[in-house]
Design a protein around this motif. Structure first.
Motif, PDB file in Angstrom:
ATOM      1  N   TYR A 100      32.970  98.862   2.502  1.00 44.08           N
ATOM      2  CA  TYR A 100      31.917  99.442   1.669  1.00 44.08           C
ATOM      3  C   TYR A 100      30.872 100.030   2.621  1.00 44.08           C
ATOM      4  O   TYR A 100      30.073  99.313   3.204  1.00 44.08           O
ATOM      5  N   ASP A 101      30.927 101.350   2.778  1.00 43.27           N
ATOM      6  CA  ASP A 101      30.106 102.020   3.781  1.00 43.27           C
ATOM      7  C   ASP A 101      28.821 102.580   3.174  1.00 43.27           C
ATOM      8  O   ASP A 101      28.817 103.108   2.059  1.00 43.27           O
ATOM      9  N   THR A 102      27.753 102.480   3.930  1.00 46.00           N
ATOM     10  CA  THR A 102      26.453 103.032   3.541  1.00 46.00           C
ATOM     11  C   THR A 102      26.055 104.094   4.547  1.00 46.00           C
ATOM     12  O   THR A 102      26.061 103.847   5.756  1.00 46.00           O
ATOM     13  N   ARG A 103      25.702 105.266   4.056  1.00 38.65           N
ATOM     14  CA  ARG A 103      25.278 106.367   4.908  1.00 38.65           C
ATOM     15  C   ARG A 103      23.857 106.801   4.556  1.00 38.65           C
ATOM     16  O   ARG A 103      23.498 106.859   3.380  1.00 38.65           O
ATOM     17  N   CYS A 104      23.116 107.087   5.590  1.00 37.60           N
ATOM     18  CA  CYS A 104      21.799 107.710   5.427  1.00 37.60           C
ATOM     19  C   CYS A 104      22.023 109.217   5.503  1.00 37.60           C
ATOM     20  O   CYS A 104      22.628 109.708   6.457  1.00 37.60           O
ATOM     21  N   LEU A 105      21.522 109.946   4.515  1.00 38.47           N
ATOM     22  CA  LEU A 105      21.891 111.348   4.329  1.00 38.47           C
ATOM     23  C   LEU A 105      20.626 112.195   4.174  1.00 38.47           C
ATOM     24  O   LEU A 105      19.701 111.811   3.458  1.00 38.47           O
ATOM     25  N   TRP A 106      20.585 113.349   4.857  1.00 40.06           N
ATOM     26  CA  TRP A 106      19.442 114.251   4.723  1.00 40.06           C
ATOM     27  C   TRP A 106      19.873 115.665   5.062  1.00 40.06           C
ATOM     28  O   TRP A 106      20.884 115.884   5.721  1.00 40.06           O
ATOM     29  N   ARG A 107      19.084 116.636   4.619  1.00 43.83           N
ATOM     30  CA  ARG A 107      19.398 118.044   4.870  1.00 43.83           C
ATOM     31  C   ARG A 107      19.241 118.389   6.347  1.00 43.83           C
ATOM     32  O   ARG A 107      18.257 118.021   6.975  1.00 43.83           O
ATOM     33  N   SER A 108      20.182 119.141   6.883  1.00 43.34           N
ATOM     34  CA  SER A 108      20.140 119.518   8.302  1.00 43.34           C
ATOM     35  C   SER A 108      18.978 120.447   8.610  1.00 43.34           C
ATOM     36  O   SER A 108      18.422 120.411   9.713  1.00 43.34           O
ATOM     37  N   ASP A 109      18.593 121.294   7.642  1.00 42.07           N
ATOM     38  CA  ASP A 109      17.578 122.316   7.907  1.00 42.07           C
ATOM     39  C   ASP A 109      16.182 121.874   7.501  1.00 42.07           C
ATOM     40  O   ASP A 109      15.256 122.691   7.492  1.00 42.07           O
ATOM     41  N   ARG A 110      15.991 120.607   7.167  1.00 37.46           N
ATOM     42  CA  ARG A 110      14.675 120.140   6.728  1.00 37.46           C
ATOM     43  C   ARG A 110      13.757 119.965   7.935  1.00 37.46           C
ATOM     44  O   ARG A 110      13.992 119.093   8.769  1.00 37.46           O
ATOM     45  N   ASP A 111      12.727 120.814   8.015  1.00 44.13           N
ATOM     46  CA  ASP A 111      11.759 120.756   9.117  1.00 44.13           C
ATOM     47  C   ASP A 111      10.598 119.871   8.676  1.00 44.13           C
ATOM     48  O   ASP A 111       9.619 120.349   8.119  1.00 44.13           O
ATOM     49  N   GLN A 112      10.718 118.598   8.937  1.00 40.81           N
ATOM     50  CA  GLN A 112       9.718 117.640   8.475  1.00 40.81           C
ATOM     51  C   GLN A 112       9.627 116.506   9.489  1.00 40.81           C
ATOM     52  O   GLN A 112      10.562 115.737   9.661  1.00 40.81           O
ATOM     53  N   THR A 113       8.500 116.428  10.171  1.00 38.40           N
ATOM     54  CA  THR A 113       8.339 115.432  11.218  1.00 38.40           C
ATOM     55  C   THR A 113       8.514 114.026  10.684  1.00 38.40           C
ATOM     56  O   THR A 113       9.163 113.182  11.316  1.00 38.40           O
ATOM     57  N   PRO A 115      30.478  94.307  -2.696  1.00 36.68           N
ATOM     58  CA  PRO A 115      30.098  94.330  -1.279  1.00 36.68           C
ATOM     59  C   PRO A 115      29.596  92.961  -0.819  1.00 36.68           C
ATOM     60  O   PRO A 115      28.896  92.260  -1.555  1.00 36.68           O
ATOM     61  N   GLN A 116      29.931  92.596   0.387  1.00 35.06           N
ATOM     62  CA  GLN A 116      29.591  91.277   0.918  1.00 35.06           C
ATOM     63  C   GLN A 116      28.088  91.003   0.893  1.00 35.06           C
ATOM     64  O   GLN A 116      27.658  89.858   0.705  1.00 35.06           O
ATOM     65  N   ALA A 117      27.277  92.033   1.079  1.00 34.93           N
ATOM     66  CA  ALA A 117      25.828  91.831   1.151  1.00 34.93           C
ATOM     67  C   ALA A 117      25.259  91.227  -0.123  1.00 34.93           C
ATOM     68  O   ALA A 117      24.198  90.606  -0.091  1.00 34.93           O
ATOM     69  N   LEU A 118      25.968  91.368  -1.244  1.00 33.54           N
ATOM     70  CA  LEU A 118      25.447  90.828  -2.495  1.00 33.54           C
ATOM     71  C   LEU A 118      25.439  89.302  -2.519  1.00 33.54           C
ATOM     72  O   LEU A 118      24.853  88.706  -3.419  1.00 33.54           O
ATOM     73  N   GLN A 157      30.598  97.094   5.373  1.00 28.75           N
ATOM     74  CA  GLN A 157      30.847  95.696   5.038  1.00 28.75           C
ATOM     75  C   GLN A 157      32.124  95.563   4.212  1.00 28.75           C
ATOM     76  O   GLN A 157      32.526  96.498   3.527  1.00 28.75           O
ATOM     77  N   PRO A 158      32.759  94.410   4.262  1.00 28.76           N
ATOM     78  CA  PRO A 158      33.971  94.213   3.467  1.00 28.76           C
ATOM     79  C   PRO A 158      33.631  93.936   2.007  1.00 28.76           C
ATOM     80  O   PRO A 158      32.498  93.583   1.667  1.00 28.76           O
ATOM     81  N   LEU A 159      34.626  94.114   1.164  1.00 24.97           N
ATOM     82  CA  LEU A 159      34.519  93.657  -0.214  1.00 24.97           C
ATOM     83  C   LEU A 159      34.929  92.188  -0.272  1.00 24.97           C
ATOM     84  O   LEU A 159      35.820  91.750   0.459  1.00 24.97           O
ATOM     85  N   VAL A 160      34.269  91.432  -1.146  1.00 20.83           N
ATOM     86  CA  VAL A 160      34.611  90.031  -1.353  1.00 20.83           C
ATOM     87  C   VAL A 160      34.814  89.803  -2.842  1.00 20.83           C
ATOM     88  O   VAL A 160      34.371  90.595  -3.682  1.00 20.83           O
TER      89      VAL A 160
END
Length: 295
Positions: free
Chosen positions: A266-279, A243-246, A163-166
C-alpha cells in the motif's frame, strides 16, 4: 498621485520648512516644491499655505495627514506580504490527504513545518486519492498525499510510505490470535472494503487477491474511509484487508494479523505540479522528504 508624493507631503507636514524637509529627503528644494504642487493638483485642494511667515498646513492638509500615513502604511504592509509570500513565509498552502496519512507521519511533518513557517497557513482537506487527483488538476490543491500509482503528466512525486496489507478481524474471530494467516483461511466470510469510487486501485487489487486465493466473498460492504472499514469489522460485520498503519487506530474490537504470501504494498505518494513556482511548496516537499521514510 504617487507614493513619492505622499512621502514628501508627510515630511513637509512634519518640518513645515521646505529646506529642512528637502534635506531630510536627500533632494533639493525645487523637486520638493514641484511634487507638492503635483499632489495638490491631484487632490484638488491646497494642502499648505506658503507666506513670509513660513509654511502652514491648511484645513485640507491637516485632514490629509492621517489618510496619507494610512496609505503609506498599507503599501508597506502589502510589499512585506508580497515578499513573505515569495519567500514562502506567508500565504496559504492547500494540502490534500487520505485518512491513513494520519498514521503515516503527516501530523509530525505538519507540526515541524508549521514551527519553521508560523505565518504560513496550512489548509488541510481530507479527500480520497481520486478526489485529490481531480483537485490537483484544477489547481485547488498545492500538494496531495495519494494512494495510487496513477501519476498524471506534468506532476512530480515522491514515495513517502510503503506498507503491507494485513488482515483486520473482529476480536471475537477464531483466527484473531493467529501469528499470521493465508487469505484462503478467510474463505466464505463477508468482506469489508474501501469503495471502488474512492480508491479504485486498491478496491480492485483486494478483490483480485481474494479471487486468487479462491475466496469469493458472499457479501462485500463498500465504505468511503479506511477507518470506517476497521470500525465495521470491529462490530463483527465482516473481515477486511487494510494498510498496516491502521493498527495505530487502536479501535476496540478490531485486531490485525499479518498475511502470508501476499506481496501487495500500500504505497503513499506525495504529488505536486512540476511547474508550480511556489517557495512554500518547495519547502514543504523538503519537509516531507526529511520527515518520512518508506517502510
Amino acid at each position: 498621485m504617487e507614493f513619492r508624493h505622499l512621502r514628501y507631503f508627510l515630511m513637509l507636514a512634519e518640518e513645515l520648512h521646505f529646506g529642512r524637509a528637502a534635506q531630510r529627503l536627500s533632494i533639493s528644494q525645487p523637486p520638493l516644491s514641484l511634487n507638492i504642487q503635483q499632489l495638490e493638483a491631484s487632490v484638488g485642494a491646497q494642502l499648505f499655505n506658503r507666506n513670509s511667515r513660513g509654511v502652514q498646513l491648511t484645513a485640507a492638509g491637516l485632514a490629509f495627514v492621517p489618510a496619507a500615513r494610512a496609505l503609506l502604511a498599507q503599501a508597506g504592509a502589502a510589499a512585506r506580504e508580497a515578499r513573505d509570500v515569495a519567500e514562502g513565509q506567508s500565504g496559504q498552502l492547500h494540502i490534500g490527504f487520505a485518512g491513513t496519512m494520519l498514521y503515516c507521519g503527516l501530523p509530525q511533518i505538519m507540526s515541524r513545518f508549521q514551527a519553521s513557517h508560523p505565518r504560513l497557513r496550512l489548509v488541510l482537506r481530507e479527500l480520497s486519492s481520486t478526489e485529490q487527483l481531480s483537485e490537483l488538476l484544477r489547481d485547488r490543491l498545492d500538494v496531495g498525499f495519494v494512494h495510487t500509482p496513477r501519476v498524471p503528466p506534468g506532476f512530480e512525486h515522491i514515495l513517502v510510505a510503503s506498507q503491507p496489507l494485513v488482515a483486520c478481524l473482529p476480536a471475537s474471530h477464531p483466527l484473531a490470535g493467529a501469528a499470521s494467516l493465508g487469505l484462503n483461511a478467510l474463505s466464505g466470510q463477508d468482506l469489508v472494503v474501501v469503495s471502488r469510487t474512492v480508491s479504485p486501485d486498491y478496491h480492485e487489487r483486494i478483490l483480485l487477491l481474494c479471487e486468487q486465493a479462491g475466496w469469493m466473498p458472499p457479501v462485500v460492504h463498500e465504505l468511503r474511509h479506511w477507518l470506517s472499514v476497521v470500525s465495521l469489522v470491529s462490530q463483527g460485520l465482516g473481515v477486511a484487508l487494510v494498510p498496516q498503519a491502521l493498527q495505530q487506530s487502536a479501535l476496540a474490537g478490531a485486531v490485525f494479523v499479518p498475511l502470508r504470501e501476499v506481496d501487495v504494498r500500500y504505497d503513499t505518494r506525495c504529488l505536486w505540479r512540476s511547474d508550480r513556482d511556489q517557495t512554500a511548496l518547495g519547502d514543504f516537499v523538503q519537509a516531507v522528504q526529511a520527515g518520512l521514510v518508506g517502510d
